[in-house]
Design a protein around this motif. Sequence first.
Motif, PDB file in Angstrom:
ATOM      1  N   GLU A  61     -72.905  -3.977 -38.182  1.00 28.55           N
ATOM      2  CA  GLU A  61     -73.886  -5.057 -38.175  1.00 28.55           C
ATOM      3  C   GLU A  61     -74.371  -5.294 -36.756  1.00 28.55           C
ATOM      4  O   GLU A  61     -73.610  -5.225 -35.794  1.00 28.55           O
ATOM      5  N   CYS A  62     -75.666  -5.577 -36.622  1.00 28.26           N
ATOM      6  CA  CYS A  62     -76.252  -5.813 -35.303  1.00 28.26           C
ATOM      7  C   CYS A  62     -75.712  -7.114 -34.716  1.00 28.26           C
ATOM      8  O   CYS A  62     -76.003  -8.205 -35.204  1.00 28.26           O
ATOM      9  N   MET A  63     -74.911  -6.998 -33.674  1.00 23.45           N
ATOM     10  CA  MET A  63     -74.409  -8.141 -32.920  1.00 23.45           C
ATOM     11  C   MET A  63     -74.302  -7.719 -31.460  1.00 23.45           C
ATOM     12  O   MET A  63     -74.600  -6.580 -31.112  1.00 23.45           O
ATOM     13  N   PHE A  64     -73.905  -8.630 -30.584  1.00 21.59           N
ATOM     14  CA  PHE A  64     -74.059  -8.389 -29.158  1.00 21.59           C
ATOM     15  C   PHE A  64     -73.239  -7.222 -28.625  1.00 21.59           C
ATOM     16  O   PHE A  64     -73.555  -6.676 -27.567  1.00 21.59           O
ATOM     17  N   ALA A  65     -72.181  -6.788 -29.331  1.00 23.49           N
ATOM     18  CA  ALA A  65     -71.268  -5.780 -28.786  1.00 23.49           C
ATOM     19  C   ALA A  65     -71.478  -4.384 -29.366  1.00 23.49           C
ATOM     20  O   ALA A  65     -70.594  -3.534 -29.259  1.00 23.49           O
ATOM     21  N   TRP A  66     -72.634  -4.087 -29.959  1.00 28.94           N
ATOM     22  CA  TRP A  66     -72.788  -2.806 -30.644  1.00 28.94           C
ATOM     23  C   TRP A  66     -73.129  -1.644 -29.711  1.00 28.94           C
ATOM     24  O   TRP A  66     -73.035  -0.475 -30.114  1.00 28.94           O
ATOM     25  N   TYR A  67     -73.510  -1.897 -28.478  1.00 29.64           N
ATOM     26  CA  TYR A  67     -73.973  -0.824 -27.594  1.00 29.64           C
ATOM     27  C   TYR A  67     -72.940   0.291 -27.433  1.00 29.64           C
ATOM     28  O   TYR A  67     -73.254   1.476 -27.560  1.00 29.64           O
ATOM     29  N   TRP A  68     -71.698  -0.096 -27.146  1.00 30.88           N
ATOM     30  CA  TRP A  68     -70.706   0.931 -26.817  1.00 30.88           C
ATOM     31  C   TRP A  68     -70.380   1.829 -28.004  1.00 30.88           C
ATOM     32  O   TRP A  68     -70.182   3.046 -27.841  1.00 30.88           O
ATOM     33  N   ILE A  69     -70.359   1.253 -29.207  1.00 35.06           N
ATOM     34  CA  ILE A  69     -70.031   2.064 -30.379  1.00 35.06           C
ATOM     35  C   ILE A  69     -71.195   3.001 -30.723  1.00 35.06           C
ATOM     36  O   ILE A  69     -70.990   4.152 -31.133  1.00 35.06           O
ATOM     37  N   ALA A  70     -72.437   2.537 -30.521  1.00 31.26           N
ATOM     38  CA  ALA A  70     -73.600   3.396 -30.757  1.00 31.26           C
ATOM     39  C   ALA A  70     -73.628   4.551 -29.758  1.00 31.26           C
ATOM     40  O   ALA A  70     -73.892   5.707 -30.124  1.00 31.26           O
ATOM     41  N   ASP A  71     -73.355   4.251 -28.487  1.00 27.79           N
ATOM     42  CA  ASP A  71     -73.348   5.306 -27.462  1.00 27.79           C
ATOM     43  C   ASP A  71     -72.220   6.294 -27.701  1.00 27.79           C
ATOM     44  O   ASP A  71     -72.386   7.506 -27.494  1.00 27.79           O
ATOM     45  N   LEU A  72     -71.075   5.797 -28.147  1.00 24.04           N
ATOM     46  CA  LEU A  72     -69.946   6.680 -28.435  1.00 24.04           C
ATOM     47  C   LEU A  72     -70.284   7.626 -29.582  1.00 24.04           C
ATOM     48  O   LEU A  72     -70.002   8.834 -29.508  1.00 24.04           O
ATOM     49  N   CYS A  73     -70.874   7.095 -30.640  1.00 19.24           N
ATOM     50  CA  CYS A  73     -71.232   7.946 -31.785  1.00 19.24           C
ATOM     51  C   CYS A  73     -72.281   8.988 -31.387  1.00 19.24           C
ATOM     52  O   CYS A  73     -72.223  10.138 -31.835  1.00 19.24           O
ATOM     53  N   ALA A  74     -73.229   8.602 -30.527  1.00 18.15           N
ATOM     54  CA  ALA A  74     -74.239   9.556 -30.065  1.00 18.15           C
ATOM     55  C   ALA A  74     -73.587  10.665 -29.247  1.00 18.15           C
ATOM     56  O   ALA A  74     -73.929  11.854 -29.399  1.00 18.15           O
ATOM     57  N   ALA A  75     -72.649  10.299 -28.389  1.00 23.99           N
ATOM     58  CA  ALA A  75     -71.969  11.291 -27.552  1.00 23.99           C
ATOM     59  C   ALA A  75     -71.089  12.227 -28.377  1.00 23.99           C
ATOM     60  O   ALA A  75     -70.950  13.411 -28.049  1.00 23.99           O
ATOM     61  N   ALA A  79     -72.999  10.345 -37.063  1.00 21.89           N
ATOM     62  CA  ALA A  79     -74.133   9.593 -37.590  1.00 21.89           C
ATOM     63  C   ALA A  79     -73.850   8.094 -37.479  1.00 21.89           C
ATOM     64  O   ALA A  79     -72.790   7.617 -37.892  1.00 21.89           O
ATOM     65  N   PHE A  80     -74.805   7.352 -36.932  1.00 25.27           N
ATOM     66  CA  PHE A  80     -74.629   5.916 -36.694  1.00 25.27           C
ATOM     67  C   PHE A  80     -75.818   5.155 -37.256  1.00 25.27           C
ATOM     68  O   PHE A  80     -76.966   5.565 -37.074  1.00 25.27           O
ATOM     69  N   VAL A  81     -75.530   4.039 -37.948  1.00 19.85           N
ATOM     70  CA  VAL A  81     -76.583   3.195 -38.514  1.00 19.85           C
ATOM     71  C   VAL A  81     -76.311   1.756 -38.091  1.00 19.85           C
ATOM     72  O   VAL A  81     -75.193   1.251 -38.275  1.00 19.85           O
ATOM     73  N   LEU A  82     -77.316   1.119 -37.540  1.00 21.72           N
ATOM     74  CA  LEU A  82     -77.208  -0.283 -37.143  1.00 21.72           C
ATOM     75  C   LEU A  82     -77.787  -1.157 -38.248  1.00 21.72           C
ATOM     76  O   LEU A  82     -78.915  -0.944 -38.690  1.00 21.72           O
ATOM     77  N   GLY A  83     -77.010  -2.124 -38.714  1.00 23.01           N
ATOM     78  CA  GLY A  83     -77.437  -2.979 -39.815  1.00 23.01           C
ATOM     79  C   GLY A  83     -78.183  -4.209 -39.336  1.00 23.01           C
ATOM     80  O   GLY A  83     -77.797  -4.841 -38.350  1.00 23.01           O
ATOM     81  N   HIS A  84     -79.248  -4.555 -40.020  1.00 20.95           N
ATOM     82  CA  HIS A  84     -80.056  -5.727 -39.684  1.00 20.95           C
ATOM     83  C   HIS A  84     -79.300  -6.988 -40.098  1.00 20.95           C
ATOM     84  O   HIS A  84     -79.033  -7.214 -41.273  1.00 20.95           O
ATOM     85  N   ALA A 118     -81.551  -1.701 -38.845  1.00 18.94           N
ATOM     86  CA  ALA A 118     -82.195  -2.229 -37.645  1.00 18.94           C
ATOM     87  C   ALA A 118     -82.358  -1.068 -36.661  1.00 18.94           C
ATOM     88  O   ALA A 118     -81.699  -0.038 -36.790  1.00 18.94           O
ATOM     89  N   TYR A 119     -83.235  -1.250 -35.693  1.00 22.07           N
ATOM     90  CA  TYR A 119     -83.484  -0.173 -34.729  1.00 22.07           C
ATOM     91  C   TYR A 119     -82.380  -0.148 -33.681  1.00 22.07           C
ATOM     92  O   TYR A 119     -82.161  -1.135 -32.973  1.00 22.07           O
ATOM     93  N   ALA A 120     -81.687   0.967 -33.577  1.00 20.80           N
ATOM     94  CA  ALA A 120     -80.642   1.141 -32.576  1.00 20.80           C
ATOM     95  C   ALA A 120     -81.293   1.695 -31.308  1.00 20.80           C
ATOM     96  O   ALA A 120     -81.446   2.916 -31.151  1.00 20.80           O
ATOM     97  N   TYR A 121     -81.693   0.809 -30.438  1.00 22.89           N
ATOM     98  CA  TYR A 121     -82.372   1.195 -29.197  1.00 22.89           C
ATOM     99  C   TYR A 121     -81.460   2.131 -28.402  1.00 22.89           C
ATOM    100  O   TYR A 121     -80.351   1.774 -28.048  1.00 22.89           O
ATOM    101  N   PRO A 122     -81.910   3.348 -28.097  1.00 21.63           N
ATOM    102  CA  PRO A 122     -81.016   4.323 -27.464  1.00 21.63           C
ATOM    103  C   PRO A 122     -80.743   4.021 -25.996  1.00 21.63           C
ATOM    104  O   PRO A 122     -81.497   3.295 -25.331  1.00 21.63           O
ATOM    105  N   LYS A 123     -79.668   4.588 -25.518  1.00 23.32           N
ATOM    106  CA  LYS A 123     -79.288   4.447 -24.114  1.00 23.32           C
ATOM    107  C   LYS A 123     -80.356   5.073 -23.222  1.00 23.32           C
ATOM    108  O   LYS A 123     -80.960   6.077 -23.574  1.00 23.32           O
ATOM    109  N   GLY A 124     -80.580   4.473 -22.074  1.00 18.70           N
ATOM    110  CA  GLY A 124     -81.585   4.967 -21.140  1.00 18.70           C
ATOM    111  C   GLY A 124     -82.529   3.846 -20.781  1.00 18.70           C
ATOM    112  O   GLY A 124     -82.334   3.121 -19.800  1.00 18.70           O
ATOM    113  N   MET A 125     -83.566   3.643 -21.610  1.00 19.82           N
ATOM    114  CA  MET A 125     -84.503   2.539 -21.395  1.00 19.82           C
ATOM    115  C   MET A 125     -83.940   1.205 -21.872  1.00 19.82           C
ATOM    116  O   MET A 125     -84.451   0.150 -21.506  1.00 19.82           O
TER     117      MET A 125
END
Length: 371
Positions: A61-75, A79-84, A118-125
């Motif tokens: 679920e989209c909450m303030f701490a999702w960045y690290w888990i999304a980046d880990l799954c990308a690395a 497959a990672f899905v962010l929930g609205h 929800a849109y999982a804004y990727p690392k970088g920008m």
Amino acid sequence: MRFYNGQHPFYCGIDLHARTMHVCVLDQAGHVVFDKNLAARPETFLKAIAPYRPRLVVGVECMFAWYWIADLCAAEDIAFVLGHALYLKAIHGGKAKNDRIDAGKIARLLRGGTFPIAYAYPKGMRETRDLLRRRTYLVRQRAALRTHLQILNAQYNLAPFPTKLAYAANRTEMNIAERFADPSVQKSAAINLALIDRLDELIGDLELYLVRTAKVDDLQTFYRLRRIPGVGKVLALILLYETHAVQRFDTAGQFLSYTRLVRCAHESAGKQLGTGGKKIGNAHLRWAFAEAACLFLRGSERAKQWKQKQAAQRGEGKALAILAARLGRAVYHMLRKGEAFDEDRFWNGGGRSRTGSSSLSRAQEVQHAGD
């Protein structure tokens, strides 16, 4: 609302918190194969899901701490899905609620194809976007301090400030703290002035950094956005970083909905039941387009004439809302096609490019534009 409908042998739902996370993994038949509360650490998570890789999908679920888990799954190529968060009614509507239940619901929504994305804004920008949002916060804090100076002045029935508080030279010339007789009030005003001066320095330095970063990330789009009359460097930065990949919107109507520039009708049995979803979408883009509409009116004589006619027919607020929606439509096509803003095309094409079209007609835009 879009749903994730990918098919996988295993579905992992995570109820994520700052220090802990409850992980539930289902197999393709819907049986629970893992269900445990863990520390929110990368190595702990990877060890827990190791038996179910490589074709595992992870939902959070989209909450303030999702960045690290999304980046880990990308690395790790998971497959990672962010929930609205506002669409996940199944989680919040149950009679009982805890981390174990919530993680199980997320996994079952993933498996059933009803997990809202929800849109999982990727690392970088993403990091620069967050810094830009921090700049907006600081600007609003500075505005609040200026407002408090005005309140202090009114509380003691003093003469209005002769010049604008936005300029440091004006604040120094007026000797604002000395206008008040009580030492405590003087101290309060002096603290406000000191904070305003410091925020001026910080915001100026931050804006310089952001402009330099934008020139590295996407220089061409940045300058195309600045071609819109009234859009300066800050609004161009917000439009650039908050939109990110415009290709994720299939139509201009989807983009306008994301930017909260249209209202969504609720119907049942052929009857209109009002509108809803005002808080679903990007509040930063909503503000940016509203601001751009006001500044566009300052820089365009044709816009002033158009607004005068629209205001006479529909009122001031509705006219500004329609203009903001038209600007949103134009920006969508600019970003999709990599074209610069053309004011003649904007007015002659109703905010659309010559070849572009939108899922919202101009009549619908007038009907649904927000107040």
